[in-house]
Design a protein around this motif. Structure first.
Motif, mmCIF file in Angstrom:
data_model
loop_
_atom_site.group_PDB
_atom_site.id
_atom_site.type_symbol
_atom_site.label_atom_id
_atom_site.label_comp_id
_atom_site.label_asym_id
_atom_site.label_seq_id
_atom_site.Cartn_x
_atom_site.Cartn_y
_atom_site.Cartn_z
ATOM 1 N N LEU A 131 20.223 -4.683 41.748
ATOM 2 C CA LEU A 131 21.301 -4.789 42.736
ATOM 3 C C LEU A 131 22.638 -4.299 42.184
ATOM 4 O O LEU A 131 23.693 -4.632 42.717
ATOM 5 N N ALA A 132 22.615 -3.502 41.167
ATOM 6 C CA ALA A 132 23.833 -3.084 40.461
ATOM 7 C C ALA A 132 24.841 -2.352 41.344
ATOM 8 O O ALA A 132 26.024 -2.295 41.006
ATOM 9 N N ALA A 133 24.434 -1.824 42.485
ATOM 10 C CA ALA A 133 25.364 -1.130 43.378
ATOM 11 C C ALA A 133 26.278 -2.106 44.113
ATOM 12 O O ALA A 133 27.259 -1.697 44.726
ATOM 13 N N VAL A 134 25.964 -3.394 44.032
ATOM 14 C CA VAL A 134 26.725 -4.427 44.734
ATOM 15 C C VAL A 134 27.564 -5.207 43.720
ATOM 16 O O VAL A 134 27.052 -5.567 42.658
ATOM 17 N N PRO A 135 28.830 -5.483 44.006
ATOM 18 C CA PRO A 135 29.612 -6.326 43.099
ATOM 19 C C PRO A 135 28.982 -7.707 42.979
ATOM 20 O O PRO A 135 28.658 -8.346 43.980
ATOM 21 N N ILE A 136 28.801 -8.156 41.729
ATOM 22 C CA ILE A 136 28.217 -9.464 41.468
ATOM 23 C C ILE A 136 29.232 -10.283 40.685
ATOM 24 O O ILE A 136 29.646 -9.885 39.589
ATOM 25 N N GLU A 137 29.632 -11.407 41.249
ATOM 26 C CA GLU A 137 30.587 -12.312 40.604
ATOM 27 C C GLU A 137 29.833 -13.509 40.039
ATOM 28 O O GLU A 137 28.758 -13.849 40.528
#
Length: 143
Positions: A131-137
């Motif tokens: 899922l690296a294309a999505v910002p993950i906090e």
């Protein structure tokens, strides 16, 4: 070594009034699990792709964090992980952000080191990488 898992989806009808079902034949845990427009975009009972992504991400992250903590000499007593997957409708439906939250019970570990190891697990768990294309906090705290 390669491990392959699979799931199936069946959809009948148009987008808004149609309905679908999801199956995980290998485990049998999702058997004709209902999903549809209103369970995705409304409050109707049933699952949706974002909820399933959240479950996969929370589970993968918790396992990766457990492994990293154990490798660092601090096996956890307990980890409680949650993933919130945000579906944005701006510019067409898309996953806009994922927020991971974890609370851990880890004897002998301070909060800063826990956070550092959690960041590493977040960056390297297989689902995070997919899922690296999505910002993950990440929000990490010791219980």
């Amino acid at each position: 070594m390669t491990i392959t898992r699979h799931a199936t989806a069946r959809w009948e009808g148009d987008l808004k009034s149609g309905q679908g079902r999801l199956d995980t034949p290998q485990s049998g845990l999702l058997a004709a699990t209902r999903y549809g427009f209103n369970s995705r975009f409304g409050e109707e009972r049933g699952t949706n792709p974002e909820e399933l992504i959240a479950a996969a991400h929370a589970g993968c992250f918790a396992m990766a964090l457990s492994a990293k903590l154990t490798e660092a000499g601090h096996p956890p007593t307990r980890l409680e992980a949650r993933a919130d997957v945000e579906l944005s409708m701006d510019g067409g439906p898309h996953i806009a952000r994922i927020r991971l939250k974890v609370a851990g019970e880890v004897p002998g570990l301070d909060a800063a080191r826990f956070r550092s190891i959690a960041e590493d697990a977040k960056a390297n768990c297989p689902v995070s990488r997919a899922l690296a294309a999505v910002p993950i906090e990440l929000e990490a705290s010791l219980a």
